[in-house]
Structure formats: structure tokens, C-alpha cells
Design an enzyme around this catalytic site. Structure first.
Site, PDB file in Angstrom:
ATOM      1  N   GLU A   1      26.872  69.875   3.936  1.00 25.11           N
ATOM      2  CA  GLU A   1      25.473  69.887   4.346  1.00 25.11           C
ATOM      3  C   GLU A   1      25.325  68.793   5.413  1.00 25.11           C
ATOM      4  O   GLU A   1      25.729  67.647   5.170  1.00 25.11           O
ATOM      5  CB  GLU A   1      24.574  69.578   3.143  1.00 25.11           C
ATOM      6  CG  GLU A   1      23.121  69.677   3.524  1.00 25.11           C
ATOM      7  CD  GLU A   1      22.167  69.400   2.365  1.00 25.11           C
ATOM      8  OE1 GLU A   1      22.611  69.297   1.211  1.00 25.11           O
ATOM      9  OE2 GLU A   1      20.962  69.279   2.658  1.00 25.11           O
TER      10      GLU A   1
ATOM     11  N   LYS B   1      26.165  60.885  -0.763  1.00 26.43           N
ATOM     12  CA  LYS B   1      25.540  60.667   0.547  1.00 26.43           C
ATOM     13  C   LYS B   1      24.178  60.002   0.412  1.00 26.43           C
ATOM     14  O   LYS B   1      23.796  59.192   1.247  1.00 26.43           O
ATOM     15  CB  LYS B   1      25.417  61.997   1.292  1.00 26.43           C
ATOM     16  CG  LYS B   1      26.714  62.405   1.951  1.00 26.43           C
ATOM     17  CD  LYS B   1      26.547  63.646   2.783  1.00 26.43           C
ATOM     18  CE  LYS B   1      26.530  64.868   1.899  1.00 26.43           C
ATOM     19  NZ  LYS B   1      26.553  66.130   2.648  1.00 26.43           N
TER      20      LYS B   1
ATOM     21  N   ARG C   1      35.753  66.303  -8.640  1.00 26.45           N
ATOM     22  CA  ARG C   1      35.549  65.571  -7.398  1.00 26.45           C
ATOM     23  C   ARG C   1      36.343  64.272  -7.407  1.00 26.45           C
ATOM     24  O   ARG C   1      36.772  63.793  -8.449  1.00 26.45           O
ATOM     25  CB  ARG C   1      34.065  65.330  -7.138  1.00 26.45           C
ATOM     26  CG  ARG C   1      33.309  64.629  -8.244  1.00 26.45           C
ATOM     27  CD  ARG C   1      31.804  64.796  -8.069  1.00 26.45           C
ATOM     28  NE  ARG C   1      31.313  64.158  -6.865  1.00 26.45           N
ATOM     29  CZ  ARG C   1      30.573  64.769  -5.946  1.00 26.45           C
ATOM     30  NH1 ARG C   1      30.255  66.041  -6.079  1.00 26.45           N
ATOM     31  NH2 ARG C   1      30.145  64.129  -4.899  1.00 26.45           N
TER      32      ARG C   1
HETATM   33  P1  ATP Z   1      27.268  64.087  -1.920  1.00 26.60           P
HETATM   34  O1  ATP Z   1      27.305  63.971  -3.409  1.00 26.60           O
HETATM   35  O2  ATP Z   1      28.013  63.027  -1.227  1.00 26.60           O
HETATM   36  O3  ATP Z   1      25.907  64.270  -1.365  1.00 26.60           O
HETATM   37  P2  ATP Z   1      27.608  66.830  -1.570  1.00 26.60           P
HETATM   38  O4  ATP Z   1      28.399  67.674  -2.477  1.00 26.60           O
HETATM   39  O5  ATP Z   1      26.168  66.956  -1.697  1.00 26.60           O
HETATM   40  O6  ATP Z   1      28.127  65.375  -1.637  1.00 26.60           O
HETATM   41  P3  ATP Z   1      28.210  68.430   0.667  1.00 26.60           P
HETATM   42  O7  ATP Z   1      28.019  68.143   2.103  1.00 26.60           O
HETATM   43  O8  ATP Z   1      27.428  69.505   0.058  1.00 26.60           O
HETATM   44  O9  ATP Z   1      27.968  67.062  -0.065  1.00 26.60           O
HETATM   45  O10 ATP Z   1      29.754  68.622   0.355  1.00 26.60           O
HETATM   46  C1  ATP Z   1      30.593  69.493   1.081  1.00 26.60           C
HETATM   47  C2  ATP Z   1      31.775  69.851   0.238  1.00 26.60           C
HETATM   48  O11 ATP Z   1      32.488  68.674  -0.131  1.00 26.60           O
HETATM   49  C3  ATP Z   1      31.354  70.531  -1.048  1.00 26.60           C
HETATM   50  O12 ATP Z   1      32.201  71.643  -1.271  1.00 26.60           O
HETATM   51  C4  ATP Z   1      31.552  69.488  -2.096  1.00 26.60           C
HETATM   52  O13 ATP Z   1      31.890  70.062  -3.317  1.00 26.60           O
HETATM   53  C5  ATP Z   1      32.702  68.654  -1.523  1.00 26.60           C
HETATM   54  N1  ATP Z   1      32.636  67.286  -2.016  1.00 26.60           N
HETATM   55  C6  ATP Z   1      31.599  66.431  -1.936  1.00 26.60           C
HETATM   56  N2  ATP Z   1      31.874  65.265  -2.554  1.00 26.60           N
HETATM   57  C7  ATP Z   1      33.145  65.378  -3.027  1.00 26.60           C
HETATM   58  C8  ATP Z   1      34.022  64.513  -3.761  1.00 26.60           C
HETATM   59  N3  ATP Z   1      33.655  63.285  -4.129  1.00 26.60           N
HETATM   60  N4  ATP Z   1      35.248  64.980  -4.084  1.00 26.60           N
HETATM   61  C9  ATP Z   1      35.643  66.204  -3.703  1.00 26.60           C
HETATM   62  N5  ATP Z   1      34.868  67.070  -3.014  1.00 26.60           N
HETATM   63  C10 ATP Z   1      33.638  66.671  -2.681  1.00 26.60           C
HETATM   64 MG    MG Z   2      26.098  69.514  -1.814  1.00 28.70          MG
END
Ligand code: ATP
Ligand code: MG
Length: 582
Positions: free
Chosen positions: A54, A289, A279
Site C-alpha cells: 500500500e 508503517k 511476518r
Molecule cells: P505495515 O504493518 O508495516 O503497515 P502492511 O502489511 O500494512 O505493513 P503493506 O504495504 O500492505 O503493508 O504490505 C505489502 C506486503 O508486504 C503485504 O503482502 C504484507 O503482507 C507484506 N509485509 C508487510 N510487513 C511484513 C513483515 N513484517 N514481514 C513480512 N511481510 C510483510
Molecule cells: Mg497491509
């Protein structure tokens, strides 16, 4: 595949984490599934994955794990990986993040070959799919307020209640949904919901919202839309529209999978399959984020690319090579069990890469002046120095030597403890790549008593190539020539958070209470050997005996600024030895 010991900290509610060593062999469970699908000829043997950020922040090292997995699988199985921006939430998304994400993915070493997609590219098609569900009686317009919707939803232990609007007829739903799109209603007036089951034990299936009214301009579609699809409706359908065969996401989406499958089944479109893995968590840092944004906007760091941040831009600026981050992701592996990786393992990967590639140089961070009484005034000799003992192709360079030098203040003790083999009154040391010198006098500031200068003598016979070159003394110290050296600022970093788990806080405090007040130390007046003056931004060196350092973007001509990437001491290797010895 090689087996290697791995250290994991298993997260406990208390924050205390026992250390357990495990080893990884063979392909992980996701790769096994993909291999089996290819073998069975599913989807015609095609493999299509995607990385779906995102664009509401910069990528962090957790995202690197997902990038390495998705792009790695595509590469290994002759498939492709789409970079898909999940841009369904116009209020928090910005084009700045899109550009940064693309740069980070490339920097990490992955090529999306123009396979750049946006959920917003699919908005028209998603709208048509939603209309199809309305026509089929599988979706309806609800006019409850957000608060009422929460009340009707029920709880984990109690079923929800049908909305009074659930029985609206298809025509009325079609009419209202069209007018929602046309911008006729205020935000919050209506939503479109899937008609599934308000009594489902899985709350995600209790008539989830598919569309909400949002009057915010979108970074790509501008004012074209007044309604935006939710993650749940946009994500799976985007996967399907792009022909994604394996939609790999993190475990928190496991409970969304039945909904993912419900939409695909009732729409009768390409059946992408979702798989979840744990994760990446890292000690002493947060990987959310939202929290990282707070650290930035509250001014605890200088920006998203502050070298203390676990973001890819931060790590790049700190001097971490992308290969080291990929090594970490390899070593951590892919599993379904939640775990937290020790920051020391990341640093171990960084050191391992830099040891092989970083040219060596001499720098004095806390200079103490040394004058060699018996060295001719005005003489300058060029000493040969090895650029990288790990890489003979890196060659040698020369370092100027003269009568006045700087050594590290810490390499002198007036009153040396036992096993201190460096400079002290009457003691000899070898100056790296150069002569053996002896400390004959110590000058002090009469007011403060601080040592201001060492007077030494040198043994002219001990330069390399001379008959006495092999004469051995116990200590070797690094140095620079006072006249020839260049001044620099050097920034030393420590963990951004003091606790392993920054979310482990006292009552009423949030994670920011665990910020480390000493995470940055700025040293001014450091002295570098002259070859370092030419270093371009991002170049990495090993400062002998001190650690790995990288030229910062704040450098200006004549005023270099270096970041310490990592120290030389490998705490990870020590931890690993302890485990193996158990
Ligand atoms: P955040 O918790 O940092 O906001 P998010 O999942 O909301 O992370 P996205 O931009 O939606 O952020 O993530 C893009 C991809 O990265 C998704 O498929 C998510 O599952 C993966 N991802 C995010 N954080 C991790 C992590 N700590 N370990 C592995 N994969 C991750
Ligand atoms: Mg997300």
C-alpha cells in the site's frame, strides 16, 4: 540446500523470549506448494505472484522478506511477479511513496520488468464485478451508521444481527449503488456489503463492506471516484484479474481467506489461491508503517531514510548492502510460526558481505596528536597498504607518513591495565603498514590534566621491506598523518529502541517510551587518510579496527560525513557459538 543454525526468539506475551536454535533444510512450505502445482500442471504450469504494497509509507525490512519470497519464487519457477500498488485508500496514499517503493524494489535486486499494476487500474472492472454481485442478490446497500454497523456485527462469542436494509430489492440496490458512485451521497451515508452470513463464526464473513463513500482525491484517478473498494474486495479480485496463481501474504490475512475464496467463487473469475506465512519481526525495532510514520512525524529521527530506521531507504543510507538483506531473508526462511529475529543476525549478514567487498582504510575518530622526535622534519614517505585482504584483486594503495600523526586517544593509556598492549609510556607498538614507535613523553594540558600530545621515537629499521620489518611487538594501531589527513564528521548509531520488544511498555505508555535516547552519537573532528576524501555518497569502507562506514548524503566537498554501518565485533557469531556449545 545447506543446513545452518538459526536463532529465533520466540515471542511471549511477557516480552521474555527464550532462544532456540533450529535448522532449515529443503524448500519452505510455500515453495513446496508451488513446486507441486507446477508438477501437476495446474494453471498450465504458470506461476504468477505479486508484491502488493500500500503506497502509504516507505518499505521496511519486513517488506523485503515478502519481496524476496514473491520475486524469488517467480524467478525460481520461471514465472513472473507483479508489483501491485494496493491504492484503495486515497486519504493516506501519496505518489512520493510509489516512487520510493519502486526504487527500493530495484535496489533490493528485483526487476518487475514493467509489470507495474495498481488496484486503481482495476476500479472500473471492480465496480462491474460488484454490480454483478448486486444483480445476483449477493450484495446490498446498507444505510446503517458506522456505529450501528459495529453494534449489529456481534462479537467473537455472539452472532451478529441482520441489518434492516439487508432485504432491499435488487433494483433499489443497483440504483443506490450507482448514485453512490455518482457522488450523490455524503460520506458514511451508505456502504455496499456482501450478503453472506451475519451469524458466521468468522467475523470477516458477517456481510463485509465492499465499498465506502470517500470524497478524497486519489493520487491516480483524481476526482473520478466517490466510492472506493475495501482491501477485502479489491485485493482478491485484483489478483484474479491479473491471473495471479499464488497470492502470498502474511498470517493476519488467514481469517480473510474464506472471504477471498467466497468472492472468487461467486464471481466465477480466475481462482487465485491465497497462502499465508509468518511476518518478519526484528528485535529493537518496530515494523509497522503506522508506527514508523509516527517516529518520523514526531521528529524522533530525521526522516524515513534516517540510518536508524528499519526502512530500506534507511538501511541503504546506513550502508547495508542489498545482498546482506537478501541473505537475512534466506537465513530466516519462510514458515508459519511467528518468530522474532535477533538484530545481531542482520548485522552478521551485513558484516559478512562487507568483509568481502569493502576496501580498508585508516581513520581516527578521536584523535590524539603524536610527534616522532627522531623523524626528519618535512619528510613524507608513502606506505603501501592492502586494500582488502579478502580480495587480492582489490590491490594496494599508498598512505602518506610524516613526523606528526594522529592515533586513537583510546589506543593510549598512561596507566595501562594488564593485557593492554597498545601505547603507554615507554611502550612500543607497530603503526599499521609502517614503523615501530616508542612513547617517550606525554604532554598534558596544565589546567585540565588532559593528555594533549605523545612524543615518540621510531625505529627506522622496521618499515616493511627493511631488515627489521619482522620485528614483533604486541600491539598494532592505526594512524593518519596530521598534515595529510582530512577532517570528517562520523555518526555512530545504536538501536532505535532500548528494549528487544519496543511494544513491551509500562502501563499507560506507548512504544515511543522505549526509544533509545543514545541511538545517535555525532563525532566531529575525526581525521581520515586522504584517499577517503574522494569517496562518493553510498561508498562503503572498513575503517581498520573500527568497523564498516559509509559516505553519507550530507557530505559536502571538503567536509565528508560518514555513517557507521556496523561495528567489527560480531555478537551473532558469539551467540551461535554459545548455542552450539550447549
Ligand atoms: P505495515 O504493518 O508495516 O503497515 P502492511 O502489511 O500494512 O505493513 P503493506 O504495504 O500492505 O503493508 O504490505 C505489502 C506486503 O508486504 C503485504 O503482502 C504484507 O503482507 C507484506 N509485509 C508487510 N510487513 C511484513 C513483515 N513484517 N514481514 C513480512 N511481510 C510483510
Ligand atoms: Mg497491509
Amino acid at each position: 540446500m545447506a543446513a545452518y543454525a538459526r536463532l529465533e526468539c520466540t515471542k511471549k506475551a511477557t516480552g521474555a523470549r527464550p532462544l532456540t536454535a533450529t535448522s532449515t533444510t529443503g524448500p519452505d512450505f510455500v515453495r513446496s506448494i508451488v513446486a507441486e502445482d507446477v508438477k501437476q500442471g495446474r494453471n498450465g504450469g504458470r506461476v504468477v505472484t505479486r508484491f502488493p504494497p500500500e503506497p502509504n509509507g516507505y518499505l521496511h525490512i519486513g517488506h523485503a522478506k515478502s519481496i524476496c519470497l514473491n520475486f524469488g519464487i517467480a524467478r525460481e519457477f520461471g514465472g513472473v511477479c507483479n508489483l501491485r500498488f494496493d491504492d484503495t485508500n486515497p486519504s493516506s496514499e501519496e505518489a512520493e511513496y510509489v516512487d520510493a517503493i519502486k526504487e527500493d524494489v530495484r535496489w533490493l535486486g528485483f526487476d518487475f520488468q514493467g509489470r507495474e499494476y495498481y488496484a486503481s487500474d482495476h476500479f472500473e472492472r471492480l465496480y462491474e464485478l460488484a454490480v454483478k454481485l448486486v444483480r445476483d442478490g449477493k450484495a446490498y446497500v446498507d444505510s446503517l451508521s458506522a456505529e450501528e454497523m459495529r453494534e449489529y456485527r456481534g462479537t467473537l462469542t455472539e452472532p451478529g444481527t441482520d441489518s434492516p436494509w439487508r432485504g432491499r430489492c435488487v433494483d433499489e440496490n443497483l440504483n443506490l449503488f450507482r448514485r453512490m458512485r455518482e457522488g450523490e451521497f455524503a460520506e458514511g451515508a451508505h456502504v455496499l456489503r456482501a450478503k453472506i452470513d451475519m451469524a458466521s463464526p468468522n467475523i470477516n464473513l458477517r456481510d463485509p463492506v465492499m465499498y465506502r463513500i470517500l470524497k478524497a482525491p486519489h493520487h491516480r484517478t483524481g476526482q473520478a471516484w466517490s466510492i472506493y473498494p475495501t482491501y477485502d474486495f479489491a485485493h482478491g479480485q485484483s489478483d484474479s484479474l491479473e491471473g495471479v496463481t499464488h497470492s502470498i501474504c502474511t498470517l493476519e490475512f488467514e481469517d480473510h481467506r474464506p472471504l477471498y475464496e467466497w468472492f472468487l467463487e461467486h464471481l466465477g473469475i480466475f481462482p487465485s489461491r491465497q497462502y499465508e506465512f509468518a511476518r518478519l519481526n526484528l528485535t529493537h525495532t518496530v515494523l509497522s508503517k503506522r508506527k514508523l510514520l509516527q517516529v518520523v512525524t514526531d521528529g524522533h529521527v530525521s526522516g524515513w531514510d534516517d540510518p536508524r530506521m528499519p526502512t530500506l531507504v534507511g538501511m541503504r543510507r546506513r550502508g547495508y548492502p542489498p545482498e546482506a538483506i537478501r541473505d537475512l531473508c534466506d537465513q530466516v526462511g519462510i514458515a508459519r510460526r511467528e518468530n522474532t529475529v535477533d538484530f545481531a543476525l542482520l548485522e552478521h549478514c551485513v558484516r559478512d558481505r562487507l568483509n568481502r567487498t569493502a576496501p580498508r582504510a585508516m581513520a581516527v575518530l578521536d584523535p590524539l596528536r603524536v610527534v616522532i622526535d627522531n623523524y626528519p622534519e618535512g619528510l613524507v614517505e608513502q606506505m603501501d597498504a592492502v586494500n582488502n585482504p579478502e580480495d587480492s584483486s582489490a590491490g594496494t594503495r599508498t598512505v602518506p607518513f610524516s613526523r606528526e600523526l594522529y592515533v586513537e586517544r583510546d589506543d593510549f593509556r598512561e596507566d595501562p591495565p594488564s593485557k593492554f598492549y597498545r601505547l603507554a609510556p615507554g611502550r612500543e607498538v607497530r603503526l599499521r603498514y609502517s614503523y615501530i614507535v616508542k612513547c617517550v613523553d606525554v604532554l598534558k594540558d596544565p589546567a585540565t590534566g588532559e593528555v594533549t600530545e605523545l612524543r615518540c621515537t621510531y625505529d627506522p629499521d622496521t618499515r616493511s621491506g627493511s631488515p627489521g620489518a619482522n620485528r614483533r611487538v604486541r600491539g598494532t594501531v592505526h594512524w593518519v598523518s596530521a598534515l595529510h589527513s582530512v577532517g570528517a564528521e562520523v555518526r555512530l548509531y545504536d538501536h532505535l529502541f532500548t528494549r528487544e520488544d519496543p511494544d513491551d511498555t509500562e502501563a499507560d505508555l506507548d512504544f515511543t517510551s522505549n526509544l533509545n535516547p543514545d541511538s545517535l552519537r555525532v563525532l566531529r573532528g575525526c581525521r581520515l587518510e586522504p584517499s577517503l576524501a574522494a569517496g562518493a555518497c553510498g561508498e562503503r569502507y572498513q575503517f581498520e579496527r573500527l568497523g564498516y562506514f559509509c559516505v553519507d548524503k550530507d557530505s559536502t566537498p571538503g567536509n565528508p560525513v560518514f555513517n557507521r554501518t556496523v561495528t567489527l565485533r560480531d555478537t551473532w557469531a558469539r551467540i551461535e557459538r554459545t548455542i552450539q556449545g550447549r
